[in-house]
Design a protein around this motif. Structure first.
Motif, PDB file in Angstrom:
ATOM      1  N   MET A   1       0.734  -1.092  -0.009  1.00  0.00           N
ATOM      2  CA  MET A   1       0.011   0.086   0.077  1.00  0.00           C
ATOM      3  C   MET A   1       0.911   1.142  -0.020  1.00  0.00           C
ATOM      4  O   MET A   1       1.881   1.484   0.664  1.00  0.00           O
ATOM      5  N   LYS A   2       0.598   2.111  -0.741  1.00  0.00           N
ATOM      6  CA  LYS A   2       1.244   3.447  -0.803  1.00  0.00           C
ATOM      7  C   LYS A   2       1.028   4.059   0.459  1.00  0.00           C
ATOM      8  O   LYS A   2      -0.040   4.153   0.824  1.00  0.00           O
ATOM      9  N   GLU A   3       2.195   4.425   0.824  1.00  0.00           N
ATOM     10  CA  GLU A   3       2.106   5.286   2.336  1.00  0.00           C
ATOM     11  C   GLU A   3       1.558   6.656   1.879  1.00  0.00           C
ATOM     12  O   GLU A   3       2.312   7.537   1.568  1.00  0.00           O
ATOM     13  N   THR A   4       0.607   6.940   2.659  1.00  0.00           N
ATOM     14  CA  THR A   4      -0.031   8.403   2.555  1.00  0.00           C
ATOM     15  C   THR A   4       0.575   9.286   3.579  1.00  0.00           C
ATOM     16  O   THR A   4       1.202   8.808   4.357  1.00  0.00           O
ATOM     17  N   LEU A   5       0.553  10.599   3.274  1.00  0.00           N
ATOM     18  CA  LEU A   5       0.981  11.724   4.337  1.00  0.00           C
ATOM     19  C   LEU A   5       0.514  11.119   5.694  1.00  0.00           C
ATOM     20  O   LEU A   5       1.058  11.541   6.777  1.00  0.00           O
ATOM     21  N   GLU A   6      -0.836  10.919   5.538  1.00  0.00           N
ATOM     22  CA  GLU A   6      -1.590  10.528   6.966  1.00  0.00           C
ATOM     23  C   GLU A   6      -0.909   9.306   7.730  1.00  0.00           C
ATOM     24  O   GLU A   6      -0.880   9.397   9.051  1.00  0.00           O
ATOM     25  N   HIS A   7      -0.404   8.463   6.897  1.00  0.00           N
ATOM     26  CA  HIS A   7       0.164   7.191   7.771  1.00  0.00           C
ATOM     27  C   HIS A   7       1.503   7.879   7.903  1.00  0.00           C
ATOM     28  O   HIS A   7       1.878   7.126   9.351  1.00  0.00           O
ATOM     29  N   LYS A   8       2.216   8.515   7.315  1.00  0.00           N
ATOM     30  CA  LYS A   8       3.505   8.981   7.914  1.00  0.00           C
ATOM     31  C   LYS A   8       3.231   9.703   9.091  1.00  0.00           C
ATOM     32  O   LYS A   8       4.123  10.030   9.897  1.00  0.00           O
ATOM     33  N   GLN A   9       2.191  10.710   9.181  1.00  0.00           N
ATOM     34  CA  GLN A   9       1.943  11.275  10.353  1.00  0.00           C
ATOM     35  C   GLN A   9       1.654  10.701  11.434  1.00  0.00           C
ATOM     36  O   GLN A   9       2.074  11.058  12.637  1.00  0.00           O
ATOM     37  N   LEU A  10       0.907   9.689  11.377  1.00  0.00           N
ATOM     38  CA  LEU A  10       0.699   8.881  12.630  1.00  0.00           C
ATOM     39  C   LEU A  10       1.809   8.335  13.192  1.00  0.00           C
ATOM     40  O   LEU A  10       2.196   8.164  14.224  1.00  0.00           O
ATOM     41  N   ALA A  11       2.774   7.667  12.106  1.00  0.00           N
ATOM     42  CA  ALA A  11       4.198   7.011  12.615  1.00  0.00           C
ATOM     43  C   ALA A  11       4.924   8.217  13.291  1.00  0.00           C
ATOM     44  O   ALA A  11       5.569   7.896  14.178  1.00  0.00           O
ATOM     45  N   HIS A  12       4.656   9.499  12.805  1.00  0.00           N
ATOM     46  CA  HIS A  12       5.596  10.627  13.401  1.00  0.00           C
ATOM     47  C   HIS A  12       5.052  10.880  14.925  1.00  0.00           C
ATOM     48  O   HIS A  12       5.852  11.021  15.757  1.00  0.00           O
ATOM     49  N   PRO A  97      -9.528  19.890  10.587  1.00  0.00           N
ATOM     50  CA  PRO A  97      -9.692  19.055   9.433  1.00  0.00           C
ATOM     51  C   PRO A  97     -10.199  17.634   9.631  1.00  0.00           C
ATOM     52  O   PRO A  97      -9.952  17.005  10.767  1.00  0.00           O
ATOM     53  N   ASP A  98     -10.644  16.917   8.563  1.00  0.00           N
ATOM     54  CA  ASP A  98     -11.267  15.653   8.544  1.00  0.00           C
ATOM     55  C   ASP A  98      -9.942  14.774   8.293  1.00  0.00           C
ATOM     56  O   ASP A  98      -9.628  14.378   7.322  1.00  0.00           O
ATOM     57  N   GLU A  99      -9.028  14.748   9.322  1.00  0.00           N
ATOM     58  CA  GLU A  99      -7.647  13.864   9.264  1.00  0.00           C
ATOM     59  C   GLU A  99      -7.517  13.029  10.386  1.00  0.00           C
ATOM     60  O   GLU A  99      -7.999  13.247  11.497  1.00  0.00           O
ATOM     61  N   ALA A 100      -6.752  11.971  10.126  1.00  0.00           N
ATOM     62  CA  ALA A 100      -6.665  10.992  10.833  1.00  0.00           C
ATOM     63  C   ALA A 100      -6.049  11.314  12.263  1.00  0.00           C
ATOM     64  O   ALA A 100      -6.101  10.658  13.312  1.00  0.00           O
ATOM     65  N   ILE A 162       9.770  15.071   6.293  1.00  0.00           N
ATOM     66  CA  ILE A 162      10.660  15.161   5.176  1.00  0.00           C
ATOM     67  C   ILE A 162       9.571  15.512   3.782  1.00  0.00           C
ATOM     68  O   ILE A 162       9.637  16.458   3.033  1.00  0.00           O
ATOM     69  N   ALA A 163       8.402  14.650   4.102  1.00  0.00           N
ATOM     70  CA  ALA A 163       7.351  14.939   2.959  1.00  0.00           C
ATOM     71  C   ALA A 163       6.619  16.301   2.817  1.00  0.00           C
ATOM     72  O   ALA A 163       6.232  17.023   2.035  1.00  0.00           O
TER      73      ALA A 163
END
Ligand code: GLY
Ligand code: MN
Ligand code: MN
Length: 434
Positions: A1-12, A97-100, A162-163
């Motif tokens: 699965m392509k890692e979205t910005l939201e996934h990266k943010q949750l990991a951050h 915002p409607d974000e994870a 970085i993104a």
């Protein structure tokens, strides 16, 4: 699965919590309350100055410009965000915002800007808060050791950060292209600034710093702060140092263009400074000392000034006599992140101070490079009479072709600035081709 910005943010956010837990335990705190800050009011007025949310607050909450809000971080608990939501019909209330990431926080909306009550325990309070407020909360205000540790946690960027820096660069790139076009269409400095803002889709108060748009001699004013509204009489040069902010993360990019009245020497100077910038960027890798790159910039600049017939001594002598410092008084670059001149540039990872060399006091990055750092590379060369004129009466003055300097002066100067990520074995340039 392509890692979205939201996934990266949750990991951050997850890694950030682990890091905070370690630092809070090491410094004996049960938690930390972070204040967003708020805009200051003009004296005797009801209008506010522009405002930047505190960096450590935005490290968690990606809402640049959020004010009067508080964030409580405690080990093992979801970050608690007290969001200022006044009952106010003059302004639009804060909308999330409607974000994870929103679901990862415990969020309370309050009408008052007052801080939340703290549970029992030892708490640190970070941000622009007065001592009386800290005392009333029973918290320690901006403790130096913890602040330094958390600053250090901002030095190596997560994939999410970085993104964000990449995206800020992409948007700034659109602005730079439009600025260049506006210049070649005969626009004034103000026209160029407006073209930049339009193409990068931002209002002026969103910028990470005030854009520098210098036509002709204004290009030599390092932080030139005006936007001329009348057309320049000649078309020698344009220097644009302009950024963008995405979720709080900054781009800081400079380009210099030769106009129709530019000399061949000036065109050669742009080309030469660009080559120096590329050479030094290629030398970036973990373990490289940034001051050594800065010193190499001066050597290469000395050689370039010789090649262009601006000085008659060799590079080593130009550096030794302070000639290159008079042509380039600023540092090669700085760390970049939630602040344009990001935190901890002059400290080692263990907090030891790493002062700038005495002869290069403006160098803002004195560390050894590490993977994950994002920094600027911005060699420059300017005709700044205040710095060059004092050399006329010194031995160094005999090594300078003053006629060439005077012919260069109407062009102001050159700076080429990109934003670069240190990778595991080199560098990745985050700035698009402009
Ligand atoms: N734009 C400010 C700087 O380049 O550091
Ligand atoms: Mn800049
Ligand atoms: Mn910069």
């Amino acid at each position: 699965m392509k890692e979205t910005l939201e996934h990266k943010q949750l990991a951050h956010l997850k890694a950030l919590m682990t890091s905070y837990e370690t630092h809070l335990a090491a410094h004996g705190f049960d938690g930390v309350l972070i204040y967003s800050g708020h805009p200051h009011r003009h004296f005797a007025d009801d209008q506010h100055a522009s405002f930047a949310t505190y960096g450590h607050f935005m490290h968690w909450v990606p809402l640049q410009g959020l004010d009067h809000s508080w964030l409580l971080i405690r080990p093992g608990k979801a970050p608690k965000l007290q969001l200022h939501a006044p009952a106010d019909f003059w302004h639009l209330g804060t909308e999330l915002p409607d974000e994870a990431w929103v679901d990862a926080f415990s969020i309370e909306r309050v009408a008052t800007p007052a801080p939340p009550r703290l549970p029992a325990g030892r708490f640190a309070l970070l941000g622009e808060v007065d001592a009386d407020t800290a005392k009333a909360l029973g918290a320690e205000l901006n403790p130096a050791a913890l602040t330094q540790a958390l600053d250090e946690g901002r030095v190596r960027k997560s994939d999410y950060e970085i993104a964000c820096l990449h995206e800020a660069n992409r948007r700034a790139g659109l602005g730079h292209r439009a600025a260049r076009e506006a210049f070649f269409e005969g626009g004034t400095e103000l026209d160029i600034q407006l073209a930049y803002l339009g193409a990068s889709r931002q209002r002026e108060s969103d910028l990470p710093y005030q854009n520098i748009v210098g036509v002709n001699r204004h290009a030599a004013v390092l932080h030139y702060q005006h936007y001329e509204r009348t057309p320049a009489r000649s078309h020698h040069s344009l220097l644009v140092d302009a950024g963008n902010r995405f979720r709080g993360y900054s781009a800081d990019i400079t380009r210099t263009w030769a106009g129709g009245d530019a000399s061949d020497t000036f065109a050669g100077l742009i080309e030469g400074v660009t080559t120096i910038q590329h050479n030094l960027t290629k030398a970036i890798a973990p373990g490289v000392g940034y001051p050594a790159l800065h010193a190499r910039m001066h050597q290469e600049l000395g050689a370039l000034l010789g090649e262009l017939g601006i000085i008659r001594c060799d590079a080593a002598s130009a550096v030794e006599q302070g000639i290159t410092r008079a042509f380039c008084p600023h540092g090669l670059g700085h760390l970049l992140g939630l602040q344009v001149h990001d935190v901890a540039g002059r400290r080692a990872a263990d907090g030891t101070e790493l002062a700038a060399p005495a002869e290069h006091p403006a160098l803002r990055l004195t560390r050894t490079l590490e993977m994950g750092m994002v920094l600027t590379m911005e060699p420059g060369c300017y005709v700044i009479p205040m710095l060059l004129d004092p050399l006329r009466d010194k031995a160094a003055g005999g090594d300078i072709h003053w006629d060439a300097v005077e012919a260069l002066a109407p062009h102001g100067g050159v700076r080429i600035e990109d934003n670069v990520l240190v990778t595991n074995d080199g560098a990745e340039n985050l700035t698009p081709v402009i």
